[in-house]
Scaffold this motif. Structure first.
Motif, short mmCIF file in Angstrom:
data_model
loop_
_atom_site.label_atom_id
_atom_site.label_comp_id
_atom_site.label_asym_id
_atom_site.label_seq_id
_atom_site.Cartn_x
_atom_site.Cartn_y
_atom_site.Cartn_z
N PHE A 136 47.01 20.89 24.57
CA PHE A 136 46.18 19.95 25.06
C PHE A 136 46.27 19.35 26.13
CE2 PHE A 136 48.27 17.30 22.29
CZ PHE A 136 47.91 16.03 22.80
N SER A 137 45.13 18.83 26.79
CA SER A 137 45.25 17.83 28.01
C SER A 137 44.53 16.89 28.03
CB SER A 137 45.14 18.45 29.39
OG SER A 137 43.75 19.06 29.59
N MET A 138 44.82 15.59 28.42
CA MET A 138 43.83 14.25 28.52
C MET A 138 43.79 13.77 29.93
SD MET A 138 45.58 12.79 24.93
CE MET A 138 44.78 11.09 25.69
N GLY A 139 42.68 13.48 30.41
CA GLY A 139 42.50 12.77 31.59
C GLY A 139 41.22 12.23 31.92
N ILE A 140 41.30 11.55 33.23
CA ILE A 140 39.84 10.63 33.35
C ILE A 140 39.12 11.16 34.77
CG2 ILE A 140 38.69 8.48 33.45
CD1 ILE A 140 41.10 7.48 31.82
N PHE A 141 38.25 11.79 34.92
CA PHE A 141 37.66 11.80 36.38
C PHE A 141 36.85 10.41 36.49
CE2 PHE A 141 38.41 16.13 34.63
CZ PHE A 141 38.83 16.71 35.92
N CYS A 142 37.15 10.19 37.89
CA CYS A 142 36.53 8.80 38.34
C CYS A 142 35.48 9.39 39.35
CB CYS A 142 37.74 7.97 38.78
SG CYS A 142 38.72 7.49 37.44
N LEU A 143 34.32 9.13 39.33
CA LEU A 143 33.40 9.63 40.22
C LEU A 143 32.53 8.45 41.04
CD1 LEU A 143 33.72 11.93 37.93
CD2 LEU A 143 31.51 12.93 39.21
N PRO A 144 32.67 8.26 42.22
CA PRO A 144 31.85 7.53 43.07
C PRO A 144 30.38 7.71 42.85
CG PRO A 144 33.51 8.11 44.45
CD PRO A 144 33.62 9.30 43.16
N PRO A 145 29.45 7.09 43.14
CA PRO A 145 28.04 7.37 43.34
C PRO A 145 27.82 8.73 44.06
CG PRO A 145 28.21 5.11 43.59
CD PRO A 145 29.58 5.70 43.69
N SER A 146 27.21 9.75 43.78
CA SER A 146 27.13 10.86 44.41
C SER A 146 27.97 11.98 44.41
CB SER A 146 26.32 10.69 45.86
OG SER A 146 25.19 9.90 46.08
N ALA B 137 31.43 3.72 46.69
CA ALA B 137 30.64 4.53 47.39
C ALA B 137 31.41 5.06 48.58
CB ALA B 137 29.20 3.97 47.81
N SER B 138 31.17 6.25 49.06
CA SER B 138 32.04 6.84 50.06
C SER B 138 31.18 6.34 51.46
CB SER B 138 32.06 8.41 50.06
OG SER B 138 32.38 8.91 48.80
N VAL B 139 31.79 6.65 52.71
CA VAL B 139 31.09 6.42 53.87
C VAL B 139 30.02 7.22 53.98
CG1 VAL B 139 31.81 6.52 56.43
CG2 VAL B 139 33.45 5.45 54.87
N ALA B 140 29.15 7.08 54.67
CA ALA B 140 27.86 7.82 54.83
C ALA B 140 28.33 9.11 55.74
CB ALA B 140 26.66 7.03 55.60
N GLY B 141 27.81 10.30 55.08
CA GLY B 141 28.12 11.49 55.57
C GLY B 141 29.33 12.22 55.13
N LYS B 142 30.20 11.53 54.33
CA LYS B 142 31.36 12.18 53.86
C LYS B 142 31.22 12.48 52.25
CE LYS B 142 34.74 10.45 56.89
NZ LYS B 142 36.19 9.61 56.97
N THR B 143 31.60 13.43 52.07
CA THR B 143 31.67 13.89 50.62
C THR B 143 32.56 13.10 49.96
OG1 THR B 143 31.45 16.23 51.33
CG2 THR B 143 32.13 15.91 48.99
N PRO B 144 31.99 12.50 48.43
CA PRO B 144 32.76 11.60 47.87
C PRO B 144 33.96 12.01 47.39
CG PRO B 144 30.53 11.44 47.23
CD PRO B 144 30.49 12.46 48.26
#
Length: 295
Positions: free
Chosen positions: A126-136, A106-113
């Motif tokens: 073609f392309s292959m890749g993985i997006f890693c998303l923190p909460p929010s 999780a990101s620091v409060a107030g900062k966009t992840p």
């Protein structure tokens, strides 16, 4: 008596084996050799199966599926099913991912992840890749011009909202803005394809050049990892650049000749092109999972 019979049987068997070896072109020898060869073949096949990792299998399948495809050309239904089957069985462990990694914290409060992208492979097909998303974490509404896209949620819960253009309604600059909107941008009507949460494990999502939700937005409810396969990949020289959009409720604008029944309005929205959002930060990281051999 039973013991004597057993001994006799053993002797007969030994004599039989000795005799068999001395009989030229015996019908018995090929049978034994065939079994031996069969076992060797099975061992070789087993070794080959063990050697091919899931991510290598994905790469090999993508090479086959997108070999004769280009912008706007959709793979055959059989090829779509083949690639989907590979992705449906894909797991985070296949690419050495776990939710405890720094990419998903999780990101620091107030900062966009910050979104992390793990590059697996890209070529002109073609392309292959993985997006890693923190909460929010959010990947804003964007398009995939001329592409067929496979998205596999590896873990986590994600909200997906996607749209397709309404084909018989062209873009308009003559819209009358609502009181909250003072300018008159070029807008275009789109129909909602998906507006729901998805939780892993789940099937692979597929979108097409003009169907399936070609414009979509990802919002991470929890930490998420999304494996994306794009065929063909983005390419500015070829006119396949990523375009971002703002979406507005249908009632925000009025366009001559365009009307929707009241009970259906929630299924439509007006999309306006925008620049890449300033608060969107995507950083690249080296993929450290099982190696891909590019043959």
């Amino acid at each position: 008596m039973g013991i004597e019979t057993s001994v006799a049987n053993k002797k007969v068997k030994q004599v039989f084996e000795l005799a068999k070896d001395k009989i030229p072109n015996s019908n018995l020898s090929p049978k034994t050799n065939t079994n031996s060869k069969g076992k060797k073949n099975r061992r070789r096949q087993h070794k080959k199966m063990v050697a091919v990792s899931p991510v290598q299998k994905l790469f090999n399948t993508c090479n086959e599926v997108f070999d004769s495809c280009s912008s706007g050309i959709i793979p055959s239904p059989d090829d779509i099913r083949k690639l989907k089957a590979v992705l449906d069985n894909f797991k985070p462990a296949d690419v050495d991912l776990v939710p405890e990694m720094p990419h998903f914290q999780a990101s620091v409060a107030g900062k966009t992840p910050v979104i992390t992208y793990l590059h697996l492979h890209e070529c002109d097909k073609f392309s292959m890749g993985i997006f890693c998303l923190p909460p929010s974490g959010i990947i804003p509404l964007h398009n995939h011009p001329g592409m067929t896209v496979f998205s596999k949620l590896l873990f986590g819960t994600m909200h997906i909202k996607s749209y397709d253009w309404v084909a018989d309604v062209p873009a308009s600059t003559s819209a009358v803005a609502s009181p909250s909107k003072t300018k008159q941008p070029e807008i275009r009507l789109a129909k909602v394809k998906v507006n729901s949460k998805l939780t892993a494990p789940c099937e692979t999502s597929i979108l097409y050049p003009t169907d399936g939700g070609n414009m979509h937005c990802f919002t991470a409810v929890t930490a998420c990892a999304v494996l994306d396969v794009l065929g063909p990949p983005y390419s500015d020289p070829d006119g396949r650049h990523c375009q971002y959009y703002l979406d507005f409720p249908f009632d925000n604008f009025s366009v001559d000749g365009v009307s929707i029944p009241e009970e259906e309005k929630e299924g439509y929205a007006w999309l306006e092109e925008r620049e890449k959002p300033e608060d969107l930060t995507v950083v690249g990281e080296h993929y450290r999972g099982p190696a891909i051999v590019e043959k």
